[in-house]
Scaffold this motif. Structure first.
Motif, PDB file in Angstrom:
ATOM      1  N   GLU A 109      58.313  15.778  72.835  1.00 43.05           N
ATOM      2  CA  GLU A 109      59.299  15.620  71.764  1.00 43.05           C
ATOM      3  C   GLU A 109      59.201  16.772  70.764  1.00 43.05           C
ATOM      4  O   GLU A 109      60.226  17.277  70.299  1.00 43.05           O
ATOM      5  CB  GLU A 109      59.106  14.280  71.070  1.00 43.05           C
ATOM      6  CG  GLU A 109      59.510  13.094  71.924  1.00 43.05           C
ATOM      7  CD  GLU A 109      59.176  11.759  71.289  1.00 43.05           C
ATOM      8  OE1 GLU A 109      58.987  11.700  70.054  1.00 43.05           O
ATOM      9  OE2 GLU A 109      59.104  10.779  72.044  1.00 43.05           O
ATOM     10  N   LYS A 110      57.964  17.188  70.446  1.00 41.03           N
ATOM     11  CA  LYS A 110      57.788  18.290  69.508  1.00 41.03           C
ATOM     12  C   LYS A 110      58.393  19.578  70.081  1.00 41.03           C
ATOM     13  O   LYS A 110      59.095  20.312  69.376  1.00 41.03           O
ATOM     14  CB  LYS A 110      56.308  18.493  69.203  1.00 41.03           C
ATOM     15  CG  LYS A 110      56.057  19.595  68.202  1.00 41.03           C
ATOM     16  CD  LYS A 110      54.589  19.755  67.888  1.00 41.03           C
ATOM     17  CE  LYS A 110      54.428  20.895  66.892  1.00 41.03           C
ATOM     18  NZ  LYS A 110      53.041  21.155  66.583  1.00 41.03           N
ATOM     19  N   ARG A 113      62.178  19.391  69.954  1.00 40.06           N
ATOM     20  CA  ARG A 113      62.653  19.613  68.580  1.00 40.06           C
ATOM     21  C   ARG A 113      62.632  21.093  68.229  1.00 40.06           C
ATOM     22  O   ARG A 113      63.565  21.623  67.633  1.00 40.06           O
ATOM     23  CB  ARG A 113      61.787  18.828  67.580  1.00 40.06           C
ATOM     24  CG  ARG A 113      62.262  17.427  67.303  1.00 40.06           C
ATOM     25  CD  ARG A 113      61.594  16.827  66.062  1.00 40.06           C
ATOM     26  NE  ARG A 113      60.146  16.989  66.023  1.00 40.06           N
ATOM     27  CZ  ARG A 113      59.263  16.157  66.597  1.00 40.06           C
ATOM     28  NH1 ARG A 113      59.682  15.105  67.254  1.00 40.06           N
ATOM     29  NH2 ARG A 113      57.974  16.382  66.507  1.00 40.06           N
ATOM     30  N   GLU A 114      61.535  21.765  68.600  1.00 42.67           N
ATOM     31  CA  GLU A 114      61.413  23.201  68.322  1.00 42.67           C
ATOM     32  C   GLU A 114      62.517  23.991  69.018  1.00 42.67           C
ATOM     33  O   GLU A 114      63.103  24.912  68.442  1.00 42.67           O
ATOM     34  CB  GLU A 114      60.039  23.724  68.767  1.00 42.67           C
ATOM     35  CG  GLU A 114      58.885  23.190  67.964  1.00 42.67           C
ATOM     36  CD  GLU A 114      58.834  23.742  66.557  1.00 42.67           C
ATOM     37  OE1 GLU A 114      59.291  24.877  66.325  1.00 42.67           O
ATOM     38  OE2 GLU A 114      58.326  23.031  65.671  1.00 42.67           O
ATOM     39  N   ASP A 117      65.757  23.331  67.214  1.00 42.46           N
ATOM     40  CA  ASP A 117      65.754  24.042  65.930  1.00 42.46           C
ATOM     41  C   ASP A 117      66.012  25.533  66.144  1.00 42.46           C
ATOM     42  O   ASP A 117      66.761  26.155  65.390  1.00 42.46           O
ATOM     43  CB  ASP A 117      64.425  23.841  65.198  1.00 42.46           C
ATOM     44  CG  ASP A 117      64.270  22.450  64.610  1.00 42.46           C
ATOM     45  OD1 ASP A 117      65.283  21.705  64.537  1.00 42.46           O
ATOM     46  OD2 ASP A 117      63.132  22.090  64.240  1.00 42.46           O
TER      47      ASP A 117
END
Length: 136
Positions: A109-110, A113-114, A117
């Motif tokens: 998930e991280k 997200r990165e 972004d």
């Protein structure tokens, strides 16, 4: 430089990128023309013909066009040296996706997200480039 001149420059770069892709495909023994290009980017033949004639493309279509022609969006818009922009070949992208899929949920998930972004920032930068071009 007027907007019309910039659009003509974009049309020329599109044609240049298309001609290069067509040459590569021909050398590989694969047919490639604007109908195939239009189908690949999900547009009508008429819309694509207008892009090549006027240099006016919806910015939301630029990503598909740049990927299909294997040139950076920034180059299409500005004509800056293509080699200064990072391009990740499809094989590397696929390997990256496989690696992300193997991560534990929290890290996956991280990473996602990165990536989102980063893409959001890229779109903002593209908007800034377009605004700058329109101001010249």
């Amino acid at each position: 430089m007027s907007q019309e001149s910039r659009n003509i420059d974009i049309a020329h770069r599109l044609q240049q990128a298309f001609d290069e892709k067509q040459r590569k495909m021909r050398d590989a023994g694969t047919p490639y023309n604007k109908v195939i290009f239009a189908n690949t980017v999900g547009e009508s033949k008429q819309a694509v013909q207008a892009w090549f004639r006027t240099g006016t493309i919806d910015k939301l279509k630029l990503s598909k066009v740049s990927k299909e022609l294997d040139v950076p969006i920034e180059w299409i818009l500005t004509g800056d040296d293509k080699d200064i922009y990072l391009k990740v070949p499809n094989r590397q992208t696929q390997s990256l996706v496989k690696l992300i899929e193997m991560l534990p949920s929290e890290l996956k998930e991280k990473c996602i997200r990165e990536i989102f972004d980063s893409e959001r920032l890229r779109v903002e930068q593209m908007d800034d480039i377009l605004k700058h071009i329109n101001m010249l």
